[in-house]
Design an enzyme around this catalytic site. Structure first.
Site, PDB file in Angstrom:
ATOM      1  N   ASN A  23       4.755 -62.120  66.186  1.00  9.82           N
ATOM      2  CA  ASN A  23       4.714 -61.884  64.736  1.00  9.82           C
ATOM      3  C   ASN A  23       3.919 -60.651  64.351  1.00  9.82           C
ATOM      4  O   ASN A  23       3.814 -60.323  63.172  1.00  9.82           O
ATOM      5  CB  ASN A  23       4.194 -63.135  64.011  1.00  9.82           C
ATOM      6  CG  ASN A  23       5.195 -64.283  64.125  1.00  9.82           C
ATOM      7  OD1 ASN A  23       6.350 -64.062  64.522  1.00  9.82           O
ATOM      8  ND2 ASN A  23       4.762 -65.482  63.845  1.00  9.82           N
ATOM      9  N   ARG A 121      12.945 -70.420  52.611  1.00  8.94           N
ATOM     10  CA  ARG A 121      12.464 -69.087  53.013  1.00  8.94           C
ATOM     11  C   ARG A 121      12.917 -67.996  52.018  1.00  8.94           C
ATOM     12  O   ARG A 121      13.605 -67.055  52.363  1.00  8.94           O
ATOM     13  CB  ARG A 121      12.937 -68.738  54.414  1.00  8.94           C
ATOM     14  CG  ARG A 121      12.736 -69.798  55.470  1.00  8.94           C
ATOM     15  CD  ARG A 121      11.298 -70.054  55.861  1.00  8.94           C
ATOM     16  NE  ARG A 121      10.636 -68.949  56.502  1.00  8.94           N
ATOM     17  CZ  ARG A 121      10.680 -68.698  57.809  1.00  8.94           C
ATOM     18  NH1 ARG A 121      11.404 -69.459  58.591  1.00  8.94           N
ATOM     19  NH2 ARG A 121      10.021 -67.674  58.331  1.00  8.94           N
ATOM     20  N   ARG A 396      13.065 -67.786  71.708  1.00  9.05           N
ATOM     21  CA  ARG A 396      12.894 -66.744  70.694  1.00  9.05           C
ATOM     22  C   ARG A 396      11.422 -66.360  70.568  1.00  9.05           C
ATOM     23  O   ARG A 396      11.084 -65.249  70.201  1.00  9.05           O
ATOM     24  CB  ARG A 396      13.370 -67.243  69.326  1.00  9.05           C
ATOM     25  CG  ARG A 396      14.861 -67.351  69.188  1.00  9.05           C
ATOM     26  CD  ARG A 396      15.240 -67.681  67.774  1.00  9.05           C
ATOM     27  NE  ARG A 396      14.635 -66.748  66.825  1.00  9.05           N
ATOM     28  CZ  ARG A 396      14.782 -66.841  65.507  1.00  9.05           C
ATOM     29  NH1 ARG A 396      15.498 -67.832  64.995  1.00  9.05           N
ATOM     30  NH2 ARG A 396      14.220 -65.968  64.702  1.00  9.05           N
TER      31      ARG A 396
END
Ligand code: EPZ
Length: 429
Positions: A23, A121, A396
């Site tokens: 991230n 989101r 991922r």
């Protein structure tokens, strides 16, 4: 769907090294197209999401060379203003390209990233920021179109300290006219890493890591060399793996101050935690004690560690209450843990977890990357065999996940998709 088989009940022992933070890598890679020339970024984790980001940067015209844990990114003179639908759908973080494209190309067309397993989101705060800086925004057939001859610095208050909105607005503001102030900004270490990267390119970002970030626009940014911070969520996942299997695990290549809330909770559960300069060692020889957890924006307990922590609470000696305040639908793993014998009751934003002495192996399904990791940890602790399907979610966000767990003594194999399930026989590699 990729599936793994886990033989549970073995305490994990040994050392595991964390990779660079997913991230942080994703926003920093996209921020590299703000510069006029090449940037070299190291400590990049080898993950499916990083490959998607490489594809996205190439799709808008950048030259990208990924070699081991290093990526070279050279933005083209003329970047394409449009991000491809399939890449944004595959990875929400692709929406972070909006700010850089808007300020480099004076316009940007990026598909609205849909919701996902953990929530709707929305990106309204990203768009609110661009509009405050003078962009005209329209939404047409699932695409967000933004246009601005020259962005102007603005004061922007974020209703929610959104990581993505803070990062997108920060990147756009580096080349805007004048000063931008982001109030109620996200304070995550990955936001600070992005700000440090942008400043190494010649940007003027101050206050990252606090709720008030000031960005003074500059004329242009130059390519740079930069190393990504270690992944605190990966580190937390392996700490929980050591605790849930009643083992002793040394997690290396971490920044312990990034994990204060997680360490505090693990100690509340009775874990013995030793902090080094760049490492954390955890040991637990018994069932964990219960602990109440509320996920919050940084420096609170991270929502990305909520699922692994629920697996740990599932075998505690008492009842834990886990409140998920960041995402509206992030308890998908609870249903799967119940299939393994966990006693979990969902009451709105709270999960009431009544600890049981031991989980039992079962076939379970991952709904997102952190849920998938949590189910693997539960399988490592359970009596018997657990099959976790949907491991592509896990890949991922966790580089070399199976290799690292095997390195700690886990018995875990991938099921060959071609197995003959009728016989129930598992060909495992
Ligand atoms: C980032 O997602 C992370 N992803 C997530 O990690 C992480 O869970 C999340 O931050 C929270 O820490 C990356 O950095 C690539 P947000 P992001 O915007 O930026 C609401 C993982 O497992 N919101 O901080 O999308 C939103 O609905 C992933 O690695 C708005 O309302 O998260 C949510 O409730 C999962 N409007 C809350 O804010 C907006 O415009 C936090 O979202 C934006 C967000």
């Amino acid at each position: 769907m990729r599936t793994v088989v886990i033989w549970g009940g073995r305490p994990l022992q040994g050392k595991v090294k964390c990779d660079g933070a997913k991230n942080a890598a994703l926003p920093i890679m996209v921020g590299a197209i703000l510069a006029q020339d090449v940037s070299k970024i190291s400590n990049i984790p080898r993950l499916a999401d990083v490959d998607t980001m490489v594809a996205l940067l190439r799709a808008v015209g950048a030259k990208v060379r990924l070699d081991g844990d290093e990526v070279e990114i050279e933005p083209a003179e003329r970047l394409s203003k449009e991000a491809p639908y399939d890449l944004v759908r595959r990875m929400r973080a692709s929406f972070l390209i909006m700010g850089p494209l808007l300020v480099r190309c004076r316009e940007a067309s990026v598909p609205l990233p849909g919701g996902c397993a953990i929530g709707q989101r929305p990106v309204d705060l990203h768009l609110k920021g661009f509009q405050a800086m003078g962009a005209e925004i329209s939404i047409d057939r699932g695409y967000v179109h933004a246009r601005a001859r020259k962005l102007k610095g603005a004061g922007i208050y974020l209703d929610v300290p959104s990581v993505g909105a803070t990062e997108n607005i920060m990147m756009a503001a580096t080349l805007a006219d004048g000063e931008t102030i982001i109030e109620n900004a996200a304070q995550e270490p990955e936001v600070v890493d992005l700000a440090n990267f942008l400043n190494s390119m010649g940007a003027e970002v101050r206050g990252a890591g606090t709720s008030r970030i000031r960005i003074s626009g500059v004329k242009e940014l130059r390519g740079t060399k930069y190393a990504i911070i270690p992944d605190r969520i990966e580190a937390a996942t392996y700490l929980v793996a050591g605790a849930i299997t009643r083992g002793k695990v040394l997690v290396e290549n971490v920044i312990p101050t990034h994990l204060k809330s997680v360490i505090a909770k693990l100690q509340e559960c009775g874990c013995n935690v030793l902090e080094g300069a760049k490492s954390i060692e955890i040991q637990l020889g018994t069932r964990p004690a219960p602990a109440n957890v509320k996920t919050l924006p940084y420096p609170g307990f991270p929502t990305d560690v909520q699922a692994p922590f629920m697996s740990l609470c599932s075998i505690s000696t008492g009842t834990s209450i886990i409140s998920e305040t960041v995402f509206e639908n992030r308890f998908g793993h609870a249903e799967e843990l119940r299939r393994m014998g966990a006693k979990i009751r969902i009451e709105g934003p709270n999960a009431v977890v009544e600890g049981v002495p031991q989980l039992t192996g079962a076939r379970v399904q991952a709904s997102d990357l952190r849920a998938g990791a949590a189910l693997c940890l539960a399988g490592l602790s359970a009596e018997g065999v657990t099959e976790v399907t949907g491991m592509e979610h896990v890949e991922r966000g966790y580089a070399s996940f199976l290799t690292k767990l095997r390195g700690l003594g886990a018995s875990i194999s991938v099921i060959d998709p071609g197995i003959n399930r009728a016989s129930g026989f598992l060909n495992t590699t």
